[in-house]
Design a protein around this motif. Structure first.
Motif, PDB file in Angstrom:
ATOM      1  N   GLN A 112       0.835  -1.213   0.000  1.00  9.50           N
ATOM      2  CA  GLN A 112       0.000   0.000   0.000  1.00  9.50           C
ATOM      3  C   GLN A 112       0.863   1.255   0.000  1.00  9.50           C
ATOM      4  O   GLN A 112       0.540   2.242  -0.675  1.00  9.50           O
ATOM      5  N   GLU A 115       2.327   1.681  -3.467  1.00 13.55           N
ATOM      6  CA  GLU A 115       1.284   2.135  -4.393  1.00 13.55           C
ATOM      7  C   GLU A 115       1.041   3.636  -4.241  1.00 13.55           C
ATOM      8  O   GLU A 115       0.926   4.366  -5.239  1.00 13.55           O
ATOM      9  N   LEU A 116       0.971   4.118  -2.987  1.00 14.91           N
ATOM     10  CA  LEU A 116       0.742   5.540  -2.763  1.00 14.91           C
ATOM     11  C   LEU A 116       1.939   6.363  -3.235  1.00 14.91           C
ATOM     12  O   LEU A 116       1.779   7.424  -3.853  1.00 14.91           O
ATOM     13  N   LEU A 119       2.009   6.698  -6.959  1.00 13.38           N
ATOM     14  CA  LEU A 119       1.011   7.664  -7.419  1.00 13.38           C
ATOM     15  C   LEU A 119       1.459   9.102  -7.160  1.00 13.38           C
ATOM     16  O   LEU A 119       1.333   9.972  -8.025  1.00 13.38           O
ATOM     17  N   CYS A 120       1.985   9.360  -5.958  1.00 16.42           N
ATOM     18  CA  CYS A 120       2.266  10.738  -5.533  1.00 16.42           C
ATOM     19  C   CYS A 120       3.696  11.194  -5.812  1.00 16.42           C
ATOM     20  O   CYS A 120       3.971  12.397  -5.774  1.00 16.42           O
ATOM     21  N   ARG A 143      -7.554   1.392   2.507  1.00 19.61           N
ATOM     22  CA  ARG A 143      -6.897   2.342   1.612  1.00 19.61           C
ATOM     23  C   ARG A 143      -6.011   3.291   2.399  1.00 19.61           C
ATOM     24  O   ARG A 143      -6.470   3.921   3.366  1.00 19.61           O
ATOM     25  N   MET A 145      -4.519   6.609   2.959  1.00 23.51           N
ATOM     26  CA  MET A 145      -4.828   7.971   2.534  1.00 23.51           C
ATOM     27  C   MET A 145      -3.593   8.864   2.506  1.00 23.51           C
ATOM     28  O   MET A 145      -3.432   9.694   1.617  1.00 23.51           O
ATOM     29  N   CYS A 164       3.307  11.967   1.601  1.00 27.07           N
ATOM     30  CA  CYS A 164       2.373  12.059   0.484  1.00 27.07           C
ATOM     31  C   CYS A 164       0.944  11.795   0.953  1.00 27.07           C
ATOM     32  O   CYS A 164       0.712  11.115   1.958  1.00 27.07           O
ATOM     33  N   THR A 165       0.025  12.358   0.199  1.00 30.15           N
ATOM     34  CA  THR A 165      -1.407  12.210   0.450  1.00 30.15           C
ATOM     35  C   THR A 165      -2.091  11.847  -0.857  1.00 30.15           C
ATOM     36  O   THR A 165      -1.838  12.474  -1.891  1.00 30.15           O
ATOM     37  N   HIS A 166      -2.937  10.844  -0.811  1.00 35.78           N
ATOM     38  CA  HIS A 166      -3.697  10.452  -2.003  1.00 35.78           C
ATOM     39  C   HIS A 166      -4.526  11.639  -2.474  1.00 35.78           C
ATOM     40  O   HIS A 166      -5.103  12.367  -1.651  1.00 35.78           O
ATOM     41  N   ASP A 168      -7.418  11.959  -3.516  1.00 38.68           N
ATOM     42  CA  ASP A 168      -8.807  11.947  -3.042  1.00 38.68           C
ATOM     43  C   ASP A 168      -8.955  12.471  -1.621  1.00 38.68           C
ATOM     44  O   ASP A 168     -10.079  12.728  -1.173  1.00 38.68           O
TER      45      ASP A 168
END
Length: 226
Positions: A112, A115-116, A119-120, A143, A145, A164-166, A168
């Motif tokens: 997880q 993955e974050l 993305l970030c 999830r 966040m 980092c922050t998702h 969403d």
């Protein structure tokens, strides 16, 4: 601001110090072992002995390195070049932990976290990066966040990294709360907090507003082994 020789070349003092057992290389150049953050550090950035890393590097591997501005030696190419700020904490600590409900990230959370980070893009990150220090995160069910944790270290110094922050969940102050949690933990251990941020990252202004100060600006490169 007073200079600190450890902080001036913190990547080397971490890879050749507390994190040596998680790195490979020689007395002049080291890399984090595969699976950790893809970072190379030099005992003397003016003499990047990259050829010595050949036994531990695969063709096509990408690495980040700091403070080296010469030409690429044979067998390597420079893919990206920019600059980043190394920032030292110089602000007022919160009176209490603002993130008491943040969960420690364990080995089972590594997918997880990766993955974050993918993305970030907070910086070089691998599936085992969260083993380099204490990481904390906020979850929405399963999830992740937001997260923040520790990476580089040397006596009296500890880096805040992987912030980092998702998308969403942005705008809730989650990352700032996690940073403040780490600041308190570092202060309790007598460590000075620092972090890195790319010159082009708007978070630089956020960190200045939080109480971090620019310590230095250095060249950062992404290099590729041929």
């Amino acid at each position: 601001m007073d200079r600190n020789p450890l902080l001036d070349n913190i990547f080397w003092h971490s890879l050749n110090g507390a994190h040596r057992h998680w790195s490979d290389g020689t007395a002049q150049v080291r890399r984090y072992t595969q699976g950790f953050s893809p970072i190379i550090a030099f005992a003397d950035p003016a003499q990047p002995h990259l050829a010595a890393l050949a036994p531990w590097c695969a063709s096509g591997e990408h690495f980040y390195c700091d403070g080296w501005s010469g030409a690429a030696p044979p067998g390597w190419r420079i893919e990206v070049e920019s600059t980043m700020f190394r920032m030292l904490w110089d602000g007022q600590l919160p009176a209490a932990d603002p993130a008491p409900d943040a969960l420690p990230l364990r080995a089972g959370h590594a997918p997880q976290a990766l993955e974050l980070a993918t993305l970030c893009k907070p910086g070089p990150f691998g599936i085992r990066t969260i083993e380099l220090g204490d990481y904390f995160g906020y979850f929405d069910g399963e999830r992740l966040m937001a997260m923040a944790g520790e990476r580089l270290c040397a006596p009296g110094l500890r880096e805040i990294s992987g912030v980092c922050t998702h998308p969403d969940y942005q705008g809730r102050g989650l990352a700032q709360q996690l940073i403040a949690k780490l600041l308190l933990r570092h202060a309790a251990r007598g460590e000075q907090s620092f972090l890195h941020v790319m010159r082009t990252n708007p978070a630089h202004q956020l960190y200045l507003g939080m109480g971090f100060k620019d310590y230095l600006e250095s060249t950062v490169r992404v290099i590729v082994a041929a």
